[in-house]
Design an enzyme around this catalytic site. Sequence first.
Site, PDB file in Angstrom:
ATOM      1  N   ASP A   1       0.815  -1.214   0.000  1.00  0.00           N
ATOM      2  CA  ASP A   1       0.000   0.000   0.000  1.00  0.00           C
ATOM      3  C   ASP A   1       0.851   1.268   0.000  1.00  0.00           C
ATOM      4  O   ASP A   1       2.028   1.249   0.389  1.00  0.00           O
ATOM      5  CB  ASP A   1      -0.887   0.042   1.244  1.00  0.00           C
ATOM      6  CG  ASP A   1      -2.058  -0.917   1.175  1.00  0.00           C
ATOM      7  OD1 ASP A   1      -2.079  -1.753   0.257  1.00  0.00           O
ATOM      8  OD2 ASP A   1      -2.941  -0.829   2.048  1.00  0.00           O
ATOM      9  N   ASP A   2       0.209   2.363  -0.408  1.00  0.00           N
ATOM     10  CA  ASP A   2       0.682   3.738  -0.210  1.00  0.00           C
ATOM     11  C   ASP A   2       1.754   4.220  -1.179  1.00  0.00           C
ATOM     12  O   ASP A   2       2.158   5.372  -1.117  1.00  0.00           O
ATOM     13  CB  ASP A   2       1.191   3.963   1.219  1.00  0.00           C
ATOM     14  CG  ASP A   2       0.113   3.799   2.262  1.00  0.00           C
ATOM     15  OD1 ASP A   2      -1.050   3.544   1.884  1.00  0.00           O
ATOM     16  OD2 ASP A   2       0.418   3.909   3.460  1.00  0.00           O
TER      17      ASP A   2
ATOM     18  N   HIS B   1      -5.994   3.020  -4.297  1.00  0.00           N
ATOM     19  CA  HIS B   1      -5.931   3.296  -2.858  1.00  0.00           C
ATOM     20  C   HIS B   1      -6.274   4.760  -2.599  1.00  0.00           C
ATOM     21  O   HIS B   1      -5.778   5.361  -1.651  1.00  0.00           O
ATOM     22  CB  HIS B   1      -4.543   2.948  -2.335  1.00  0.00           C
ATOM     23  CG  HIS B   1      -4.467   2.737  -0.848  1.00  0.00           C
ATOM     24  ND1 HIS B   1      -5.431   2.052  -0.125  1.00  0.00           N
ATOM     25  CD2 HIS B   1      -3.526   3.112   0.065  1.00  0.00           C
ATOM     26  CE1 HIS B   1      -5.090   2.018   1.160  1.00  0.00           C
ATOM     27  NE2 HIS B   1      -3.940   2.669   1.299  1.00  0.00           N
TER      28      HIS B   1
ATOM     29  N   HIS C   1      -5.139   9.444  -0.232  1.00  0.00           N
ATOM     30  CA  HIS C   1      -5.137   8.596   0.959  1.00  0.00           C
ATOM     31  C   HIS C   1      -6.035   9.197   2.038  1.00  0.00           C
ATOM     32  O   HIS C   1      -5.733   9.177   3.233  1.00  0.00           O
ATOM     33  CB  HIS C   1      -3.716   8.399   1.509  1.00  0.00           C
ATOM     34  CG  HIS C   1      -3.574   7.189   2.384  1.00  0.00           C
ATOM     35  ND1 HIS C   1      -3.714   7.235   3.746  1.00  0.00           N
ATOM     36  CD2 HIS C   1      -3.298   5.894   2.081  1.00  0.00           C
ATOM     37  CE1 HIS C   1      -3.540   6.031   4.257  1.00  0.00           C
ATOM     38  NE2 HIS C   1      -3.285   5.189   3.265  1.00  0.00           N
TER      39      HIS C   1
ATOM     40  N   HIS D   1       3.648  -2.338   3.035  1.00  0.00           N
ATOM     41  CA  HIS D   1       3.661  -0.995   2.433  1.00  0.00           C
ATOM     42  C   HIS D   1       4.979  -0.778   1.705  1.00  0.00           C
ATOM     43  O   HIS D   1       6.040  -1.077   2.257  1.00  0.00           O
ATOM     44  CB  HIS D   1       3.489   0.080   3.510  1.00  0.00           C
ATOM     45  CG  HIS D   1       2.177   0.019   4.225  1.00  0.00           C
ATOM     46  ND1 HIS D   1       1.904  -0.925   5.197  1.00  0.00           N
ATOM     47  CD2 HIS D   1       1.057   0.776   4.104  1.00  0.00           C
ATOM     48  CE1 HIS D   1       0.665  -0.741   5.650  1.00  0.00           C
ATOM     49  NE2 HIS D   1       0.133   0.281   5.003  1.00  0.00           N
TER      50      HIS D   1
END
Length: 261
Positions: A66-67, A117, A121, A213
């Site tokens: 993620d991210d 995503h 965020h 991540h």
Amino acid sequence: MKYNRLLCAGIAVSLLWVSPCPILSNEQNTSYASPAPAKGRAYYEERGDIVWEVPTHRKLIALTFDDGPDVSNTPAILDLLRKYDAKATFFVVGSRVEKLPHLVKREREEGHEIGNHTFLHSSFQHISRNKALSELDQGQASIVQATGAGTHLFRPPGGSYNDSLVKLAKEKGLKIILWSWHQDTLDWRKPGVHRIANKVLRNARNGDIVLMHDFVHHSTQTVEALKIILPELKKRGYSFVTVSELLSNREKPDGLIEVNK
């Protein structure tokens, strides 16, 4: 005495009155996610609205990141995945995609999967429908711009969800993908390389979706943990697949493979 009887009667009447709950008709007041949804996991899982993991007898695991993208961690992770013939799914943040589109393009070119995503965020707990739509649409647009194609996978920041968000995701043709509860590495907290690696290795099961991540500020712990995780799980006979590949291997209770629609 008369006053006391009247007071008691008044209290009794007041206890019978229940003030009605306000109806949120203004979309600006509508919340699109909740960390503690009214309906439990089983409700959404049985309906196929949200995926936490995939039942399968095959030794398959989906690594998810993620991210990102991140200028240093993402290329390092891609190099490791290629070394061990592993595929993964990257849930990217649109604003970062716009800055590093070549990395997301590389992810897709090397056979990995891209997921939405959101663009900034942003938490979906207290935002309007219009803002939620903007987060999804801008996130999708950034992926299309970088790779030439969109995605059908969506992971809400923080894993927060409720009926409104599930409905919105369906409207946009997105499947909500979370992660196996026993495979949350908490790598964003920078707990240490071996804690991250041990979390995955000690809990590895067929059909797991692992949460990691590729963007953690000033940390390479996830990269270093992968150097332990990938060869060890490969030695145990596991294959690393994308989320969509994992979904295509979902098994019914009778052992048959479900067709992922």
